[in-house]
Design a protein around this motif. Structure first.
Motif, PDB file in Angstrom:
ATOM      1  N   GLN A  33       0.831  -1.208   0.000  1.00  0.00           N
ATOM      2  CA  GLN A  33       0.000   0.000   0.000  1.00  0.00           C
ATOM      3  C   GLN A  33       0.863   1.255   0.000  1.00  0.00           C
ATOM      4  OE1 GLN A  33      -3.480   0.570   2.373  1.00  0.00           O
ATOM      5  NE2 GLN A  33      -3.822  -1.626   2.660  1.00  0.00           N
ATOM      6  N   TRP A  34       1.876   1.261   0.848  1.00  0.00           N
ATOM      7  CA  TRP A  34       2.775   2.429   0.893  1.00  0.00           C
ATOM      8  C   TRP A  34       3.401   2.679  -0.483  1.00  0.00           C
ATOM      9  CZ3 TRP A  34       3.504   6.255   4.227  1.00  0.00           C
ATOM     10  CH2 TRP A  34       4.677   7.023   4.140  1.00  0.00           C
ATOM     11  N   GLY A  35       3.710   1.614  -1.198  1.00  0.00           N
ATOM     12  CA  GLY A  35       4.336   1.747  -2.505  1.00  0.00           C
ATOM     13  C   GLY A  35       3.438   2.339  -3.564  1.00  0.00           C
ATOM     14  N   ARG A  36       2.124   2.413  -3.315  1.00  0.00           N
ATOM     15  CA  ARG A  36       1.198   2.992  -4.289  1.00  0.00           C
ATOM     16  C   ARG A  36       1.031   4.500  -4.124  1.00  0.00           C
ATOM     17  NH1 ARG A  36      -2.345  -1.598  -3.173  1.00  0.00           N
ATOM     18  NH2 ARG A  36      -3.838  -0.195  -2.173  1.00  0.00           N
ATOM     19  N   LEU A  37       1.635   5.065  -3.085  1.00  0.00           N
ATOM     20  CA  LEU A  37       1.485   6.500  -2.860  1.00  0.00           C
ATOM     21  C   LEU A  37       2.403   7.306  -3.779  1.00  0.00           C
ATOM     22  CD1 LEU A  37       1.380   6.612   1.043  1.00  0.00           C
ATOM     23  CD2 LEU A  37      -0.506   7.152  -0.515  1.00  0.00           C
ATOM     24  N   PRO A  38       1.967   8.479  -4.235  1.00  0.00           N
ATOM     25  CA  PRO A  38       2.855   9.375  -4.978  1.00  0.00           C
ATOM     26  C   PRO A  38       4.047   9.797  -4.119  1.00  0.00           C
ATOM     27  CG  PRO A  38       0.569  10.059  -5.214  1.00  0.00           C
ATOM     28  CD  PRO A  38       0.594   9.000  -4.139  1.00  0.00           C
ATOM     29  N   LEU A  39       5.149  10.107  -4.761  1.00  0.00           N
ATOM     30  CA  LEU A  39       6.365  10.472  -4.029  1.00  0.00           C
ATOM     31  C   LEU A  39       6.155  11.692  -3.135  1.00  0.00           C
ATOM     32  CD1 LEU A  39       9.090   9.962  -6.780  1.00  0.00           C
ATOM     33  CD2 LEU A  39       8.473   8.417  -4.922  1.00  0.00           C
ATOM     34  N   ALA A  40       5.330  12.631  -3.590  1.00  0.00           N
ATOM     35  CA  ALA A  40       5.122  13.843  -2.795  1.00  0.00           C
ATOM     36  C   ALA A  40       4.467  13.518  -1.455  1.00  0.00           C
ATOM     37  CB  ALA A  40       4.259  14.838  -3.578  1.00  0.00           C
ATOM     38  N   ILE A  41       3.549  12.555  -1.439  1.00  0.00           N
ATOM     39  CA  ILE A  41       2.931  12.157  -0.171  1.00  0.00           C
ATOM     40  C   ILE A  41       3.938  11.422   0.694  1.00  0.00           C
ATOM     41  CG2 ILE A  41       1.133  10.732   0.900  1.00  0.00           C
ATOM     42  CD1 ILE A  41      -0.681  11.356  -1.391  1.00  0.00           C
ATOM     43  N   TRP A  42       4.783  10.591   0.079  1.00  0.00           N
ATOM     44  CA  TRP A  42       5.866   9.947   0.843  1.00  0.00           C
ATOM     45  C   TRP A  42       6.685  10.992   1.592  1.00  0.00           C
ATOM     46  CZ3 TRP A  42       8.926   5.354  -1.531  1.00  0.00           C
ATOM     47  CH2 TRP A  42       8.039   4.325  -1.877  1.00  0.00           C
ATOM     48  N   VAL A 152      -6.114   4.521  -0.993  1.00  0.00           N
ATOM     49  CA  VAL A 152      -7.195   4.300  -1.957  1.00  0.00           C
ATOM     50  C   VAL A 152      -6.993   5.242  -3.127  1.00  0.00           C
ATOM     51  CG1 VAL A 152      -9.688   4.340  -2.355  1.00  0.00           C
ATOM     52  CG2 VAL A 152      -8.799   3.593  -0.133  1.00  0.00           C
ATOM     53  N   ASN A 153      -6.841   4.686  -4.323  1.00  0.00           N
ATOM     54  CA  ASN A 153      -6.651   5.507  -5.529  1.00  0.00           C
ATOM     55  C   ASN A 153      -5.517   6.518  -5.362  1.00  0.00           C
ATOM     56  OD1 ASN A 153      -8.814   4.179  -6.818  1.00  0.00           O
ATOM     57  ND2 ASN A 153     -10.295   5.610  -5.949  1.00  0.00           N
ATOM     58  N   GLU A 154      -4.397   6.047  -4.804  1.00  0.00           N
ATOM     59  CA  GLU A 154      -3.180   6.849  -4.608  1.00  0.00           C
ATOM     60  C   GLU A 154      -3.361   7.999  -3.621  1.00  0.00           C
ATOM     61  OE1 GLU A 154      -1.592   8.023  -8.404  1.00  0.00           O
ATOM     62  OE2 GLU A 154      -0.780   6.026  -8.768  1.00  0.00           O
ATOM     63  N   HIS A 187      -6.004  12.722   2.124  1.00  0.00           N
ATOM     64  CA  HIS A 187      -4.873  13.544   1.680  1.00  0.00           C
ATOM     65  C   HIS A 187      -4.527  13.089   0.266  1.00  0.00           C
ATOM     66  CE1 HIS A 187      -1.007  15.785   2.474  1.00  0.00           C
ATOM     67  NE2 HIS A 187      -0.683  15.094   1.404  1.00  0.00           N
ATOM     68  N   ARG A 188      -4.820  13.950  -0.726  1.00  0.00           N
ATOM     69  CA  ARG A 188      -4.612  13.587  -2.130  1.00  0.00           C
ATOM     70  C   ARG A 188      -3.648  14.572  -2.786  1.00  0.00           C
ATOM     71  NH1 ARG A 188      -7.224  10.309  -5.363  1.00  0.00           N
ATOM     72  NH2 ARG A 188      -8.976  10.130  -3.896  1.00  0.00           N
ATOM     73  N   ASP A 189      -2.592  14.043  -3.391  1.00  0.00           N
ATOM     74  CA  ASP A 189      -1.622  14.903  -4.061  1.00  0.00           C
ATOM     75  C   ASP A 189      -2.182  15.389  -5.394  1.00  0.00           C
ATOM     76  OD1 ASP A 189       1.167  15.987  -4.018  1.00  0.00           O
ATOM     77  OD2 ASP A 189       1.242  14.910  -5.933  1.00  0.00           O
ATOM     78  N   LEU A 190      -1.937  16.668  -5.708  1.00  0.00           N
ATOM     79  CA  LEU A 190      -2.436  17.276  -6.947  1.00  0.00           C
ATOM     80  C   LEU A 190      -1.323  17.619  -7.922  1.00  0.00           C
ATOM     81  CD1 LEU A 190      -5.060  19.743  -5.379  1.00  0.00           C
ATOM     82  CD2 LEU A 190      -5.451  17.435  -6.265  1.00  0.00           C
ATOM     83  N   GLY A 191      -0.065  17.329  -7.537  1.00  0.00           N
ATOM     84  CA  GLY A 191       1.058  17.739  -8.371  1.00  0.00           C
ATOM     85  C   GLY A 191       1.389  19.207  -8.153  1.00  0.00           C
TER      86      GLY A 191
END
Length: 221
Positions: A33-42, A152-154, A187-191
């Motif tokens: 699950q952690w691996g599905r997150l965008p880098l910015a959220i990491w 969920v959905n990154e 918490h959803r990253d938008l770029g």
């Protein structure tokens, strides 16, 4: 896969503070699950400031609504410090600060939301890496809410998993009729260094009580 993506994180963060590696949130999720997150959220959830230091995020409320039951809930919650949004204005500034709490080993979150009239609403809470789920939100007056995180959905989701009150050495679960229902924070990253923070409270009987969504970016150092 998680290790490979972590290796591509930028060598230096946006803030001028010296940030420490932090795996407290990562430890609450399976690697897949952690691996599905965008880098910015990491990056946002894998850094810890030195004790007492603060990260500031600035943004604007884009959506805010509450039902009649949600309005009353937010007013009653003022008796324990007002942890829920009381306004429904959009297009107003909002600031979130995250401060490392050396005393508890957690983080102090402060949310400041402007109103079109009057003083801004200020909400304080503390995220503690404790409790049955390994993470809880403490709002004061002995009251805390267990949280379970998932991807969920990154996006990174924080879902309520029961409420409790601390009375001396005793931790007592609150009965369902004394709780607001299911609370979810997304918490959803938008770029482009931006992210969306969405709060939603849904009661099993009264339906959706409160929803607030705002877009943020980290303040320049």
């Amino acid at each position: 896969m998680a290790a490979a993506r972590m290796a591509r994180l930028p060598a230096s963060p946006a803030s001028n503070e010296r940030l420490l590696d932090d795996d407290r949130f990562r430890a609450l999720l399976p690697d897949h699950q952690w691996g599905r997150l965008p880098l910015a959220i990491w990056r946002r959830f894998s850094k810890r400031l030195a004790a007492g230091r603060t990260i500031v995020y600035v943004g604007e409320v884009e959506e805010a609504s509450c039902s009649w039951a949600g309005w009353w809930l937010a007013q009653v919650a003022r008796l324990i410090g007002g942890p829920l949004p009381t306004g429904s204005a959009t297009g107003v500034p909002m600031i979130v600060t995250v401060t490392e709490d050396a005393a508890t080993g957690g983080q102090i979150w402060t949310r400041i939301c402007a109103r079109k009239d009057g003083f801004p609403q200020v909400i304080h809470s503390s995220k503690r890496f404790a409790g049955p789920t390994g993470l809880e939100e403490y709002v004061g007056f002995g009251i805390s809410m267990g949280l379970r995180i998932s991807v969920v959905n990154e996006a990174l989701l924080f879902r309520s998993m029961g409420y409790a009150i601390q009375v001396g050495p005793l931790r007592l679960p609150l009965p369902e009729w004394l709780t607001p229902g299911d609370l979810t924070v997304t918490h959803r990253d938008l770029g482009s260094d931006e992210f969306r923070f969405t709060l939603e409270v849904i009661h099993p009987r009264f339906g959706k009580l409160i929803r607030q969504s705002a877009v943020f970016r980290e303040a320049a150092p």
